[in-house]
Every structure is written in structure tokens, then in C-alpha cells.
Write an enzyme that holds these catalytic residues in place. Structure first.
Site, short mmCIF file in Angstrom:
data_model
loop_
_atom_site.label_atom_id
_atom_site.label_comp_id
_atom_site.label_asym_id
_atom_site.label_seq_id
_atom_site.Cartn_x
_atom_site.Cartn_y
_atom_site.Cartn_z
CE1 TYR A 91 -49.15 -3.12 -41.85
CE2 TYR A 91 -51.24 -4.26 -42.20
CZ TYR A 91 -50.17 -3.94 -41.38
OH TYR A 91 -50.11 -4.44 -40.10
CG ASN A 92 -53.39 -5.94 -47.53
OD1 ASN A 92 -53.39 -5.66 -46.34
ND2 ASN A 92 -54.42 -5.72 -48.31
CB ALA A 93 -47.93 -6.08 -51.21
CB SER B 190 -50.51 -7.98 -40.74
OG SER B 190 -51.91 -7.73 -40.80
CG ASP C 120 -35.99 4.53 -39.84
OD1 ASP C 120 -36.65 3.47 -39.85
OD2 ASP C 120 -36.25 5.50 -40.58
#
Length: 348
Positions: A197-199, A184, A105
Site C-alpha cells: 500500500y505504501n509503495a 496517502s 472497476d
């Protein structure tokens, strides 16, 4: 100091714009010539060692196959050992010189160090580090019961790449290698209901931008900002508000809407090509880059469009958004790969 800043406020902006207009034509000509030479003489990765995180599915799986066809030696990282071994077997068939599988992981710093040390012990070198592991989250911020449920967004998407890079840096310097990082397009064009997710991706992009400046020519860095790509995420696998990962294809349809989804194979092929040509940036599909211009020059328009398409009415389910209606009205059949039209997504 106030006087200096006041003068610069009036003079600095037009001066910077004018200098950019003068400088950009020769700079663009140089970049074009350099890109052409890089296209003619790409890096040969045959026999070189490539470590790929998140290699059990999606883009990571296809990256393994693309490097295998170029006769590289692979070190494949992911949590699911059985899936990794299937990928490894196919990579050998496609031409990989050697493949080792290391389940673990990237959110665990000890695992990150173990990945690198095992790769070095086995191959005595590391040439390409592909930081591809990631997990998507979805959920309107104001409806999240506890923001700590999304802590894995930074643990996996940001710190996983940072910790692996930190452990690999001395060996990449020795080989004058390259880091390829999958971020992304949402890192610079944030989509509603994916704030964490964006951050995390914005942080990832800025971290590797900074690292590139610090390292100079010692290590090459290719930052990849994909749009919607065939993957577990585009099959509907998300981290949800309650802190657990699940498959929610209704929410997937609401998030993707009428955006066409690119095949993972095409994305991986473009990534390996960009890495071998020494490209600094790559966006797949390429047309996504035009959205950045809208974000810079007309942000209010982008925000309004996103709000109209993605945000649900008060009291309604998050998946009941206009974007989902459009997807179900025919967009899904036209714009999604066949693999996304079923509920077949690999489980943890």
C-alpha cells in the site's frame, strides 16, 4: 568528470543551502499572497463536470456531497451500483445539477476509457477528475505466502488513477481543468505491515508530481495525502495475505493505534476547497505534515518508534502489537469516530 563531481560534493551542498535560505523568504511571501488571492477568488464549479472514482463510500462519497452543494454535475464511479445510486440520490437532494452513475472497476483499462467517454458523451466536457478509488492492504512482508496476492494494490491504487487520467487528459486540457488525486500520507511516511500500500501511494505521488512538471499550466493537479480518515479502511477492510479482502477490526486497531481518525466529511470539504483554490498539495489532518520533518531529519527515530509500536513478537499474531493494546486501553473510544466503533462496514 570525477574532479567536477568531487568539487561539487564540497562546494555544491553549502551553495545550495545558502541559495535556499536567500530564496525562500521572498518565495514564501509570494506563495502566501497567491494563496490569499486564491482564497478570496476560488474557482466556481457550479455547472462544471466532476468525475469521482471510488464514490460509493468514505471520502469519495463525501466528495460527491461537497461538489453537489457547489452545484456541480457529477459522474460517480465505483464497483457497487446500489451504493452509488444511494449516493447519487442524496447528491441530487443536496443540489447537484446532474448525476450519472457508472459502475465499473478502475483496475480494468477498458472500464476507465468507458467512464471518460460516457462522461463526455453525456456532458460534452470534463472539468475535475478526482482519482479517489483505492484499496488498503495489511500484512508483514516476511509472512506473506505469495506476493502476487497483493498485485491489486498497483492495479487499483496506481494504474487505476493512471489509466483514468490517460483517457481524460485531452478533455481536461480543453477545459483547462484539474486532477485531484487521493494518495496517502504513507506514500512519504511508510507504516509497517502496509508495504505494498505504501509503495503504491509513493508511486502515485511521484507519477503526478512528474505529470505536473510535464503539463505546466495546462492542467492543475492537487495531490492529497490523507492520514487516517473515516472510511472502509479505517473500519477494518483490508486486502489480506491470502489475497482476499475481509474486515479485520483487530488488525485495524493494531494499525491505527493512538492516531486520531478524521471525519470523511471534513477531509472531503478540505479537498474540494483546496481544488477550487488551486492548491498543489493537501494533507488532512494538517498536523500530519510535521511527521514528514521527522522522517527527513530523524529517520532512525521514526523507524524505531514504528518498530516498537507496530511489530509483534516472534510467533505472535500480527494484530497482537503494542499499538492495539493502546487502542483498546481507551484510545479507540477517545480518538475514533462513532462509525468506527462498530463492525458496520459496507461489503463488496
Amino acid at each position: 568528470m570525477d574532479l567536477v563531481n568531487g568539487v561539487l560534493n564540497w562546494v555544491g551542498t553549502p551553495a545550495m543551502v545558502a541559495s535556499l535560505l536567500l530564496f525562500y523568504p521572498p518565495y514564501y511571501l509570494f506563495k502566501t499572497c497567491y494563496s490569499f488571492l486564491s482564497w478570496l477568488f476560488p474557482e466556481d464549479v457550479a455547472g462544471k463536470v466532476v468525475l469521482i472514482t471510488g464514490a460509493s463510500s468514505g471520502i469519495g462519497e463525501q466528495l460527491a456531497y461537497q461538489y453537489a452543494m457547489k452545484r456541480a454535475s457529477l459522474v460517480l464511479i465505483a464497483r457497487r451500483e446500489s451504493s452509488l445510486r444511494q449516493v447519487a440520490d442524496k447528491a441530487i437532494e443536496l443540489g447537484a445539477r446532474d448525476v450519472i452513475v457508472l459502475p465499473g472497476d478502475v483496475a480494468n483499462p477498458d472500464d476507465c476509457r468507458r467512464f471518460i467517454q460516457t462522461a463526455i458523451s453525456h456532458n460534452d466536457r470534463l472539468d475535475h477528475l478526482v482519482c479517489n478509488a483505492g484499496i488498503a492492504s495489511v500484512g508483514a512482508f516476511q509472512e506473506i505466502p505469495d506476493v502476487k496476492n497483493y498485485s491489486s494494490q498497483l492495479d487499483v491504487n496506481f494504474w487505476g488513477s493512471v489509466q483514468t487520467t490517460f483517457a481524460a487528459l485531452p478533455y481536461l486540457k480543453s477545459s483547462r481543468g484539474r486532477i485531484i488525486v487521493t494518495a496517502s500520507a504513507t506514500g512519504w511516511n511508510p507504516v509497517p505491515r502496509m508495504s505494498f500500500y505504501n509503495a503504491a501511494n509513493a508511486a502515485l505521488i511521484n507519477f503526478f508530481e512528474t505529470l505536473r512538471t510535464e503539463l505546466g499550466s495546462e492542467i492543475g493537479i492537487t495531490i492529497v495525502t490523507p492520514g487516517w480518515i473515516e472510511s472502509e479502511m479505517s473500519k477494518g477492510k483490508f486486502l489480506k495475505e491470502h489475497g482476499e479482502t475481509e474486515i479485520d477490526q483487530e488488525m485495524r486497531d493494531a494499525q491505527i493505534g493512538l492516531f486520531p481518525v478524521e471525519y470523511a466529511k471534513n477531509c472531503a470539504r478540505a479537498m474540494v476547497q483546496a481544488a477550487c483554490q488551486g492548491e498543489r498539495y493537501l494533507t488532512v489532518p494538517a498536523w500530519f505534515r510535521t511527521m514528514y520533518l521527522w522522517r527527513v531529519f530523524a529517520p532512525e527515530i521514526v523507524e524505531t518508534c514504528y518498530r516498537l509500536l507496530y511489530m509483534h513478537g516472534h510467533g505472535a499474531r500480527q494484530s497482537n502489537a503494542p499499538s492495539k493494546t493502546m487502542a483498546e486501553a481507551g484510545g479507540k473510544q477517545l480518538l475514533y469516530p462513532t462509525s468506527l466503533r462498530s463492525d458496520d462496514a459496507k461489503a463488496d
